[in-house]
Design an enzyme around this catalytic site. Structure first.
Site, mmCIF file in Angstrom:
data_model
loop_
_atom_site.group_PDB
_atom_site.id
_atom_site.type_symbol
_atom_site.label_atom_id
_atom_site.label_comp_id
_atom_site.label_asym_id
_atom_site.label_seq_id
_atom_site.Cartn_x
_atom_site.Cartn_y
_atom_site.Cartn_z
ATOM 1 N N ASN A 4 39.915 55.090 45.540
ATOM 2 C CA ASN A 4 39.817 54.115 44.458
ATOM 3 C C ASN A 4 38.594 54.458 43.620
ATOM 4 O O ASN A 4 37.472 54.063 43.936
ATOM 5 C CB ASN A 4 39.711 52.700 45.047
ATOM 6 C CG ASN A 4 39.624 51.621 43.979
ATOM 7 O OD1 ASN A 4 39.474 51.892 42.796
ATOM 8 N ND2 ASN A 4 39.701 50.375 44.403
ATOM 9 N N LYS A 28 35.533 53.960 46.074
ATOM 10 C CA LYS A 28 35.768 53.314 47.365
ATOM 11 C C LYS A 28 36.899 54.062 48.065
ATOM 12 O O LYS A 28 37.821 54.549 47.421
ATOM 13 C CB LYS A 28 36.136 51.839 47.164
ATOM 14 C CG LYS A 28 34.993 50.997 46.634
ATOM 15 C CD LYS A 28 35.349 49.532 46.537
ATOM 16 C CE LYS A 28 36.245 49.249 45.348
ATOM 17 N NZ LYS A 28 36.507 47.815 45.157
ATOM 18 N N ARG A 49 44.330 54.839 43.047
ATOM 19 C CA ARG A 49 44.315 53.832 41.995
ATOM 20 C C ARG A 49 44.208 54.549 40.651
ATOM 21 O O ARG A 49 43.335 55.397 40.458
ATOM 22 C CB ARG A 49 43.120 52.905 42.161
ATOM 23 C CG ARG A 49 42.942 51.917 41.007
ATOM 24 C CD ARG A 49 41.514 51.429 40.955
ATOM 25 N NE ARG A 49 41.290 50.516 39.851
ATOM 26 C CZ ARG A 49 40.108 50.321 39.269
ATOM 27 N NH1 ARG A 49 39.053 51.001 39.689
ATOM 28 N NH2 ARG A 49 39.979 49.481 38.275
ATOM 29 N N HIS A 82 42.778 46.104 36.180
ATOM 30 C CA HIS A 82 42.375 45.531 37.469
ATOM 31 C C HIS A 82 43.537 44.816 38.143
ATOM 32 O O HIS A 82 43.338 43.928 38.983
ATOM 33 C CB HIS A 82 41.208 44.540 37.308
ATOM 34 C CG HIS A 82 39.945 45.147 36.778
ATOM 35 N ND1 HIS A 82 39.147 44.524 35.840
ATOM 36 C CD2 HIS A 82 39.345 46.337 37.037
ATOM 37 C CE1 HIS A 82 38.117 45.295 35.556
ATOM 38 N NE2 HIS A 82 38.209 46.405 36.275
ATOM 39 N N GLY A 124 32.771 43.393 38.293
ATOM 40 C CA GLY A 124 32.118 44.568 38.852
ATOM 41 C C GLY A 124 31.401 45.266 37.724
ATOM 42 O O GLY A 124 30.849 44.619 36.835
ATOM 43 N N ASN A 125 31.403 46.587 37.711
ATOM 44 C CA ASN A 125 30.916 47.295 36.531
ATOM 45 C C ASN A 125 31.894 47.077 35.376
ATOM 46 O O ASN A 125 31.509 46.930 34.227
ATOM 47 C CB ASN A 125 30.756 48.783 36.824
ATOM 48 C CG ASN A 125 29.994 49.497 35.723
ATOM 49 O OD1 ASN A 125 28.892 49.096 35.378
ATOM 50 N ND2 ASN A 125 30.584 50.535 35.159
ATOM 51 N N GLY A 126 33.182 47.033 35.716
ATOM 52 C CA GLY A 126 34.212 46.568 34.796
ATOM 53 C C GLY A 126 34.558 45.133 35.152
ATOM 54 O O GLY A 126 34.508 44.757 36.316
ATOM 55 N N ARG A 140 30.072 48.264 28.988
ATOM 56 C CA ARG A 140 31.025 48.014 27.907
ATOM 57 C C ARG A 140 30.748 46.667 27.254
ATOM 58 O O ARG A 140 30.424 45.695 27.926
ATOM 59 C CB ARG A 140 32.457 48.063 28.447
ATOM 60 C CG ARG A 140 32.965 49.462 28.701
ATOM 61 C CD ARG A 140 34.223 49.473 29.541
ATOM 62 N NE ARG A 140 33.917 49.459 30.972
ATOM 63 C CZ ARG A 140 34.822 49.349 31.936
ATOM 64 N NH1 ARG A 140 36.093 49.226 31.634
ATOM 65 N NH2 ARG A 140 34.455 49.367 33.205
ATOM 66 N N LEU A 177 23.629 45.141 38.274
ATOM 67 C CA LEU A 177 23.331 43.716 38.142
ATOM 68 C C LEU A 177 22.241 43.277 39.112
ATOM 69 O O LEU A 177 21.476 42.353 38.814
ATOM 70 C CB LEU A 177 24.594 42.877 38.351
ATOM 71 C CG LEU A 177 24.401 41.407 37.945
ATOM 72 C CD1 LEU A 177 24.497 41.251 36.444
ATOM 73 C CD2 LEU A 177 25.406 40.504 38.630
ATOM 74 N N GLU A 230 31.802 38.783 44.222
ATOM 75 C CA GLU A 230 31.686 38.435 45.638
ATOM 76 C C GLU A 230 30.243 38.248 46.081
ATOM 77 O O GLU A 230 29.974 37.490 47.021
ATOM 78 C CB GLU A 230 32.329 39.538 46.496
ATOM 79 C CG GLU A 230 33.831 39.656 46.319
ATOM 80 C CD GLU A 230 34.375 40.949 46.914
ATOM 81 O OE1 GLU A 230 33.772 41.450 47.892
ATOM 82 O OE2 GLU A 230 35.389 41.461 46.404
ATOM 83 N N ASN A 231 29.312 38.925 45.414
ATOM 84 C CA ASN A 231 27.940 38.978 45.928
ATOM 85 C C ASN A 231 26.884 38.277 45.082
ATOM 86 O O ASN A 231 25.795 38.008 45.579
ATOM 87 C CB ASN A 231 27.533 40.444 46.108
ATOM 88 C CG ASN A 231 28.362 41.137 47.175
ATOM 89 O OD1 ASN A 231 28.376 40.730 48.329
ATOM 90 N ND2 ASN A 231 29.087 42.181 46.779
ATOM 91 N N GLU A 255 41.576 46.325 47.151
ATOM 92 C CA GLU A 255 42.506 47.139 46.390
ATOM 93 C C GLU A 255 43.070 48.261 47.247
ATOM 94 O O GLU A 255 44.227 48.655 47.092
ATOM 95 C CB GLU A 255 41.794 47.724 45.162
ATOM 96 C CG GLU A 255 41.387 46.681 44.139
ATOM 97 C CD GLU A 255 40.495 47.247 43.053
ATOM 98 O OE1 GLU A 255 40.856 47.143 41.875
ATOM 99 O OE2 GLU A 255 39.423 47.793 43.383
#
Length: 394
Positions: free
Chosen positions: A7, A14, A90, A179, A207-209, A238, A280, A330-331, A381
């Site tokens: 992925n 990942k 993916r 996504h 995420g980053n996206g 972006r 982030l 999630e974090n 995913e």
């Protein structure tokens, strides 16, 4: 059947090795912060864990490192490459060409390459992963699962842009959505948790996206990303939504070349452009230490998400649950708190103690009196890709 899942994201890879149909994870890992000298490599199996930090400048280097560890005589889980039956990939953009999972052929690779102009941060890396996997695991079937497939259920009123019809009919210019593998996985988990097949859910992949999907009865009905994965929410590098007149101003008044504008909006904007940080976690730390640019960037990020929650709740005429997922979703308790603040009109209120808890399982973080469930659901995913690959090859 041993299925290796690759992925590749815009700044990460990942991977999982999954035994199907038992869904047993033999090993898993992650390469993140690709392109930096502080890239992180993580690997976990029954033999233990590996965590290293160092320079991983490209996705190709990251993919080769993954393969080397899998086949390592001491730390790896494979004796030879022939133990891999299927490699599931993916792929972000499948355009109109792919509405389902497919076996990779030369024709498929050519189409993925053609869509690279619409997903320049992803499709090239996805295709690179396929090419390297073909070399490293020549006996395995290569399977592509497309992020755009889940959004094929969006109605025409949500998919079309207000431009001349021929551009849609002849050239396929429309909202494709992205996504989708993640949104599909977490929405199914949410529906099962709610025990409510007839549901109205907002899945927020951060995420980053980043993207948000309106999901009614398990089907995507609207989505923040569009023709390419560049608009909508503020992302790592972006810009998200921007007045298209800014592009013309950059070109005609400020003298930018079109390629430079593309680079600016996809690789130098978003949270990176606002703060100078690409991660982030670094932004949150700086904000806590009083960096006003980082504080503003977090507020802008949350504000954009709030606007989409409002719009999509109106479009669905209701809301049962909001789902936060992916690395940031999630974090980052900080961003979740900012997003859910002052949203009681929509029935969204947080339990702040639950929001601060860290756990890698589905959890409910809303106040007990809230009308709308606020869920944190770890996306997987890789497992979703494995399921679809097994259905095709099993």
């Amino acid at each position: 059947m041993n299925i290796l899942i690759i992925n590749a994201g815009s700044s990460s890879i990942k991977f999982q090795l999954i035994r199907m149909p038992l869904e047993t994870i033999t090993c898993s890992g992650l390469v993140e912060r690709i392109g930096s000298d502080e890239a992180v490599f993580k690997f976990k199996s029954d033999k233990g864990t590996i965590e290293e930090e160092g320079s991983i400048k490209t996705h190709k280097v990251g993919l080769k490192k993954i393969a080397d560890v899998l086949l390592d005589a001491e730390k790896g889980v494979l004796k030879n490459s022939s133990e891999i039956d299927v490699v599931g990939h993916r792929v972000v953009h499948g355009g109109d060409s792919f509405s389902a999972t497919v076996l990779v052929t030369e024709a498929v690779k050519k189409e993925i390459q053609e869509y690279a102009t619409l997903a320049p941060l992803h499709n090239p890396h996805n295709l690179e992963g396929i090419s390297i996997a073909e070399q490293l695991f020549p006996e395995a079937k290569q399977i592509a699962v497309f992020d755009t497939a889940f959004h094929q259920t969006m109605p025409l009123k949500a998919r079309k842009y207000a431009i001349p019809y021929d551009l849609y009919d002849k050239h396929g210019i429309q909202v494709y959505g992205f996504h989708g593998t993640s949104h599909k996985y977490v929405s199914e988990k949410a529906i099962a948790y709610l025990n409510k097949p007839a549901s109205k859910i907002l899945s927020i992949h951060l995420g980053n996206g980043c993207s948000i999907t309106a999901i009614v009865n398990g089907k995507s009905v609207d989505h923040s990303l569009g023709f390419a994965p560049g608009n909508g929410l503020i992302m790592g590098s972006r810009s998200g939504d921007i007045d298209h007149a800014v592009i013309f101003h950059l070109v005609h008044t400020l003298g930018y070349a079109l390629q430079d504008v593309n680079t600016l909006l996809t690789k130098k904007s978003g949270m990176l452009g606002l703060t100078g940080f690409s991660d982030l976690r670094d932004i949150q730390t700086a904000a806590e230490n009083g960096d006003t640019a980082c504080q503003l960037a977090l507020e802008m990020n949350a504000y954009r998400i709030k606007k989409y929650i409002g719009a999509y709740t109106a479009a669905m005429n209701g809301l049962d649950a909001v789902v936060f997922t992916a690395g940031v979703g999630e974090n980052s308790s900080v961003l979740r708190k900012l997003v859910c603040a002052d949203m009681d009109f929509f029935g969204i209120t947080l339990n702040h103690a639950k929001n601060e808890l860290r756990a890698s399982v589905l959890r409910e973080i809303n106040d007990v009196t809230a009308k709308v469930k606020v869920l944190v659901i770890p996306t997987n995913e890789e497992l979703e890709i494995a399921k679809q690959a097994f259905e095709l090859c099993g």
